[in-house]
Design an enzyme around this catalytic site. Sequence first.
Site, PDB file in Angstrom:
ATOM      1  N   PHE A  18       5.850  39.655  -5.968  1.00  8.24           N
ATOM      2  CA  PHE A  18       4.498  39.836  -6.129  1.00  8.24           C
ATOM      3  C   PHE A  18       4.002  38.329  -6.338  1.00  8.24           C
ATOM      4  O   PHE A  18       2.734  37.745  -6.111  1.00  8.24           O
ATOM      5  CB  PHE A  18       3.910  40.694  -7.362  1.00  8.24           C
ATOM      6  CG  PHE A  18       4.262  41.949  -6.787  1.00  8.24           C
ATOM      7  CD1 PHE A  18       3.575  42.834  -6.053  1.00  8.24           C
ATOM      8  CD2 PHE A  18       5.509  42.490  -7.551  1.00  8.24           C
ATOM      9  CE1 PHE A  18       3.970  43.988  -5.811  1.00  8.24           C
ATOM     10  CE2 PHE A  18       5.838  43.801  -7.452  1.00  8.24           C
ATOM     11  CZ  PHE A  18       5.023  44.817  -6.479  1.00  8.24           C
ATOM     12  N   CYS A  19       4.500  37.428  -6.840  1.00 12.18           N
ATOM     13  CA  CYS A  19       4.357  36.026  -7.481  1.00 12.18           C
ATOM     14  C   CYS A  19       5.295  35.105  -7.084  1.00 12.18           C
ATOM     15  O   CYS A  19       6.453  35.053  -7.875  1.00 12.18           O
ATOM     16  CB  CYS A  19       4.089  36.017  -8.918  1.00 12.18           C
ATOM     17  SG  CYS A  19       3.345  34.720  -9.461  1.00 12.18           S
TER      18      CYS A  19
END
Lengths: 80, 355
Positions: A17-18
Amino acid sequence: MSEEPKVDRLIDARNTFCPGPLMELIRAIKEAKVGEVIGVLSSDTGSKRDIPLWTSKAGHKLIGIYEKAGYAEIVVQKIK
Amino acid sequence: MSKKIVIVGGGPAGTIVANLLTKKLKKEEASVTVIDKTGRHVYEPGLLYVTLSDQDPKGIVKDEKDILNKKVRLIVDEATKIDTKRKMVEMKSGNRFDYDYLIIATGARLCPEEVPGLKEAAYHFYTVDEALKLKDALEKFDKGKIVIGVGGVPYKCPPAPAEIACFLDYKLRKRKTRDKVEIHYLSPLPRIFPIESVDPIVNKIFEKEGIKYTTFFNVESVDPKRKEVHSLEGETIGYDLLILIPPHRGSKVIEDSGLGDRGGWVPTDRYTLKVKGYDDVYAIGDATDLPISKSGAAAHYEAKVVANNIASEIKGIESRDKYNGKVVCLCDAGNKAIYMIILQSPLVPDGSIVC
């Protein structure tokens, strides 16, 4: 569905996600030579919207989005 | 016979893994050596406070020897070549260290020269010296347009540029000069914050505080004469003061040893953290090619897995841990009511984000 294209580089960004699959693709496109084909594996459904948007804005070519079990392979070619 | 564990790099990844290994292993089981080219340990999250607060740089820089367990041998020297065939690390001084286990914790390198014009035109806050230069420039800046962005991906601490935009807004309001200064944030993504579920929170702050932004802006070049930034998507934005995080690459020793990919990042197994193709070489922290945030928090959790697994192998214990992609991230927007975001981004299937 048409036959899936061969990719020069495959990035497995599933379940991340990051910074996320699009950022991984941008990095790969910057590092790639013109004409090379990059595949990104993403389980983030937003990628199917964000990656084509960016690809179009940046002037590269979306070759296809290929659905798999629980993720998609999004294939992009560096054009310039 | 005692095993030789050599760790290249004394940042958070190298330091934590070294300290954990010396706790888990007795002297007769293994020796632990950390090679670090500066011998100084910088607490990088503190650089934001050096730039915009009254943080004294001395408070965020420590001698590496003071934070390593006393049983760890520290070598202050630059590793110039890693020879995996001969299981040896060569140093700038000419010394060599052979290993039974090697842990690559060489971090990321700032490469401002990769974006034309960036080095001469842009400020950043990713080193103590640059943070102090930016602090000085911001103190003198009382009107005009400040543009904030990143020079390339990946970069350390993905939320940091949005953090400094919010923090700067707060600082300028305190100085009562906010109405004369425009803050314009450039995001490489279609939203401000890298994580989609967190973005509405940050977006709300940007809207409320009047921080302007442009999305899908990946910096291609800077024109210092015209004071303009150009994107590879074809847009141009003018500035009076420019804050751009320089592009990052893997460490030079990784590139010189032929161990990196095109960006100099070490191809690493996402679960075992072994360098792909090797059984005795691990990579942790910013040095890896893993698609997770380059941050001390990721390094911290990776270090635990590697320390456990090497210690188990030496002790003849069969069980092995797997890295699950855990990262915890704290963001400080500098508001009076300081806000924080804590998130985890597991790599494992069925992972979810906790905000």
